[in-house]
Design a protein around this motif. Structure first.
Motif, PDB file in Angstrom:
ATOM      1  N   TRP A 169       0.843  -1.201   0.000  1.00  0.00           N
ATOM      2  CA  TRP A 169       0.000   0.000   0.000  1.00  0.00           C
ATOM      3  C   TRP A 169       0.877   1.251   0.000  1.00  0.00           C
ATOM      4  O   TRP A 169       0.659   2.181  -0.782  1.00  0.00           O
ATOM      5  N   TRP A 170       1.864   1.290   0.891  1.00  0.00           N
ATOM      6  CA  TRP A 170       2.753   2.460   0.971  1.00  0.00           C
ATOM      7  C   TRP A 170       3.482   2.683  -0.348  1.00  0.00           C
ATOM      8  O   TRP A 170       3.612   3.820  -0.804  1.00  0.00           O
ATOM      9  N   VAL A 171       3.955   1.585  -0.960  1.00  0.00           N
ATOM     10  CA  VAL A 171       4.663   1.708  -2.233  1.00  0.00           C
ATOM     11  C   VAL A 171       3.724   2.249  -3.307  1.00  0.00           C
ATOM     12  O   VAL A 171       4.069   3.145  -4.085  1.00  0.00           O
ATOM     13  N   GLY A 172       2.490   1.719  -3.342  1.00  0.00           N
ATOM     14  CA  GLY A 172       1.527   2.158  -4.336  1.00  0.00           C
ATOM     15  C   GLY A 172       1.127   3.618  -4.185  1.00  0.00           C
ATOM     16  O   GLY A 172       0.868   4.306  -5.181  1.00  0.00           O
ATOM     17  N   GLU A 173       1.095   4.102  -2.950  1.00  0.00           N
ATOM     18  CA  GLU A 173       0.732   5.500  -2.702  1.00  0.00           C
ATOM     19  C   GLU A 173       1.903   6.449  -2.932  1.00  0.00           C
ATOM     20  O   GLU A 173       1.735   7.664  -2.909  1.00  0.00           O
ATOM     21  N   GLY A 174       3.091   5.894  -3.105  1.00  0.00           N
ATOM     22  CA  GLY A 174       4.255   6.739  -3.322  1.00  0.00           C
ATOM     23  C   GLY A 174       4.840   7.321  -2.043  1.00  0.00           C
ATOM     24  O   GLY A 174       5.587   8.302  -2.082  1.00  0.00           O
ATOM     25  N   PHE A 175       4.520   6.713  -0.892  1.00  0.00           N
ATOM     26  CA  PHE A 175       5.033   7.213   0.388  1.00  0.00           C
ATOM     27  C   PHE A 175       6.481   6.785   0.639  1.00  0.00           C
ATOM     28  O   PHE A 175       7.179   7.400   1.443  1.00  0.00           O
ATOM     29  N   VAL A 176       6.906   5.711  -0.011  1.00  0.00           N
ATOM     30  CA  VAL A 176       8.212   5.101   0.281  1.00  0.00           C
ATOM     31  C   VAL A 176       9.299   5.754  -0.567  1.00  0.00           C
ATOM     32  O   VAL A 176       9.251   5.694  -1.793  1.00  0.00           O
ATOM     33  N   PRO A 177      10.284   6.388   0.072  1.00  0.00           N
ATOM     34  CA  PRO A 177      11.387   6.990  -0.695  1.00  0.00           C
ATOM     35  C   PRO A 177      12.357   5.919  -1.190  1.00  0.00           C
ATOM     36  O   PRO A 177      12.747   5.030  -0.435  1.00  0.00           O
ATOM     37  N   LEU A 178      12.730   5.990  -2.453  1.00  0.00           N
ATOM     38  CA  LEU A 178      13.662   5.026  -3.030  1.00  0.00           C
ATOM     39  C   LEU A 178      15.042   5.649  -3.112  1.00  0.00           C
ATOM     40  O   LEU A 178      15.214   6.723  -3.685  1.00  0.00           O
ATOM     41  N   ARG A 179      16.027   4.986  -2.509  1.00  0.00           N
ATOM     42  CA  ARG A 179      17.396   5.508  -2.537  1.00  0.00           C
ATOM     43  C   ARG A 179      18.375   4.349  -2.352  1.00  0.00           C
ATOM     44  O   ARG A 179      17.993   3.253  -1.954  1.00  0.00           O
ATOM     45  N   ASN A 180      19.629   4.614  -2.669  1.00  0.00           N
ATOM     46  CA  ASN A 180      20.718   3.650  -2.494  1.00  0.00           C
ATOM     47  C   ASN A 180      20.500   2.364  -3.284  1.00  0.00           C
ATOM     48  O   ASN A 180      20.974   1.287  -2.892  1.00  0.00           O
ATOM     49  N   GLY A 181      19.766   2.453  -4.393  1.00  0.00           N
ATOM     50  CA  GLY A 181      19.600   1.287  -5.239  1.00  0.00           C
ATOM     51  C   GLY A 181      18.700   0.204  -4.674  1.00  0.00           C
ATOM     52  O   GLY A 181      18.648  -0.910  -5.197  1.00  0.00           O
ATOM     53  N   ARG A 182      17.967   0.489  -3.581  1.00  0.00           N
ATOM     54  CA  ARG A 182      17.096  -0.523  -2.995  1.00  0.00           C
ATOM     55  C   ARG A 182      15.829  -0.684  -3.823  1.00  0.00           C
ATOM     56  O   ARG A 182      15.346   0.257  -4.433  1.00  0.00           O
ATOM     57  N   SER A 183      15.265  -1.883  -3.802  1.00  0.00           N
ATOM     58  CA  SER A 183      13.981  -2.103  -4.453  1.00  0.00           C
ATOM     59  C   SER A 183      12.891  -1.438  -3.628  1.00  0.00           C
ATOM     60  O   SER A 183      13.085  -1.099  -2.452  1.00  0.00           O
ATOM     61  N   SER A 184      11.719  -1.269  -4.228  1.00  0.00           N
ATOM     62  CA  SER A 184      10.615  -0.617  -3.523  1.00  0.00           C
ATOM     63  C   SER A 184      10.171  -1.423  -2.307  1.00  0.00           C
ATOM     64  O   SER A 184       9.817  -0.856  -1.271  1.00  0.00           O
ATOM     65  N   ILE A 185      10.202  -2.758  -2.428  1.00  0.00           N
ATOM     66  CA  ILE A 185       9.794  -3.601  -1.297  1.00  0.00           C
ATOM     67  C   ILE A 185      10.801  -3.486  -0.155  1.00  0.00           C
ATOM     68  O   ILE A 185      10.430  -3.419   1.028  1.00  0.00           O
TER      69      ILE A 185
END
Length: 408
Positions: A380-396
């Motif tokens: 849910w958080w990933v779909g809403e765009g709440f999760v910041p992506l950095r350091n090459g990590r996957s969204s999960i």
């Protein structure tokens, strides 16, 4: 009287709900403007349209319209802010106001002095920390007390700091409340005041030299209460100037694990206070709510209701103290004063980074006592765009990191 208060509370909640709806709509409009700007920018950077990056009369109407839309949004935000200020009856600080005013609002102050009659359930904790202190030898022993707001970190440190055996063991004792807003100079001046020096002159280097002089050759204890900053450069400079050995020690209280780690506290010397059990929770409540009768509750009906209320506090000492200090302990009063009970936890929320606040607020749509799947939350958080992506990590992976941040 109670129905009138309920009506007033209901009107207040309805007003705040309308304000939040209006703010949410303004946020959506601002996001639309940003999306439009992004589309125009992406169109402009195409090779065939490269000249638009420099200047294009064709873009002036769009820029003018966007500017007008932003002005309208800003005007509405200012109006909402003024309404909130008038509604709450307090002035709201802005980014343009003096920093000192903002610091004054945020600062917290604690003292080594405390009311020992309102302390329960800390005997084992105090014994453990005292054993650590009495067995210190070389260097400067660092002890950390880590936990959520209101769980009793400061009270535990105060109890140990003022213990008679501890007083006799240490030749010098210094208590400093660091809090969220501090400077290195303020901390050292506070240390010197504890040592009896109120000199207002001197720079930081001279202040540290004086502290070293007063503590040289002595066994001392420093209490650093309510440390927040992950930047430990200030502590490293002070630490270098402190004399070592003779069993000297420092006790650090904080809500943040990383703080004690960076300040040199070993895991074996990290204490994490637990919430009170039912027996100690009721005992603490009685000490405050029935202080006039020396903590004795002689009314069976009152005791039944009181225990139900104490159970809702889940063993959190500060919540129990807040409820016990209310003029009446009926359940309706607990509901009316819920903001007072949870005041300490609000600070924990305020200190969350923005993306974790968004993740945390998602829980409000679930029913009470609902079992929530971690995977469901993360997706849910990933779909809403709440999760910041950095350091090459996957969204999960980033979502799992957010989940760990909240649970910690």
């Amino acid at each position: 009287m109670l129905p009138q208060r309920r009506r007033k509370t209901k009107r207040k909640n309805q007003t705040l709900r309308r304000i939040m709806i209006d703010l949410r709509e303004l946020i959506y409009k601002a996001e639309d403007i940003l999306a439009d700007c992004q589309l125009h920018y992406e169109d402009a950077i195409k090779p065939s349209n490269a000249f638009l990056l420099c200047f294009s009369p064709a873009k002036l109407p769009f820029q003018h319209q966007g500017s007008k839309r932003l002005e309208a949004i800003n005007a509405k935000v200012i109006n909402i802010k003024q309404n909130i200020s008038s509604y709450l009856g307090v002035p709201l600080l802005t980014a343009h106001e003096p920093l000192d005013a903002q610091k004054h609002q945020m600062s917290r102050w604690s003292s080594p002095i405390y009311d020992h009659t309102q302390v329960v359930g800390l005997e084992a904790d105090n014994r453990k920390i005292k054993d650590w202190l009495f067995n210190a030898s070389n260097g400067l022993l660092a002890i950390g007390i880590v936990g959520m707001g209101g769980v009793g970190k400061t009270t535990t440190a105060q109890t140990v700091f003022n213990d008679r055996e501890v007083e006799e063991w240490f030749e010098r004792r210094i208590w400093v409340c660091v809090s969220q807003t501090f400077t290195e100079e303020q901390i050292m001046r506070s240390m010197l005041r504890n040592l009896g020096d109120v000199n207002l002159g001197d720079d930081c280097a001279e202040l540290l030299k004086k502290i070293n002089h007063y503590l040289q050759g002595k066994r001392y204890l420093i209490g650093m209460d309510d440390v927040w900053s992950n930047d430990n450069s200030w502590w490293l400079r002070i630490y270098e100037g402190l004399p070592k050995g003779n069993g000297s020690s420092i006790i650090i209280t904080t809500r943040i694990e990383e703080v004690v780690q960076k300040m040199g506290v070993a895991e074996a010397r990290t204490h994490r206070p637990k919430c009170l059990d039912k027996g100690d929770s009721w005992l603490l409540f009685c000490k405050i709510a029935f202080a006039a009768t020396e903590g004795e509750c002689s009314n069976q009906e009152l005791e039944t209701v009181g225990k139900e209320i104490v159970d809702k506090c889940k063993g959190l000492p500060l919540a129990i103290k807040a409820v016990g200090a209310l003029p009446t302990i009926f359940q309706d009063e607990l509901a009316e004063n819920d903001d007072s009970v949870m005041a300490s936890l609000r600070l924990s929320y305020d200190e969350l980074p923005p993306y974790l606040k968004s993740c945390f607020l998602c829980f409000s749509v679930y029913p009470e006592d609902c079992i929530i799947s971690k995977e469901q939350l993360v997706y849910w958080w990933v779909g809403e765009g709440f999760v910041p992506l950095r350091n090459g990590r996957s969204s999960i992976e980033a979502g799992d990191h957010c989940f760990s941040g909240l649970t910690n």
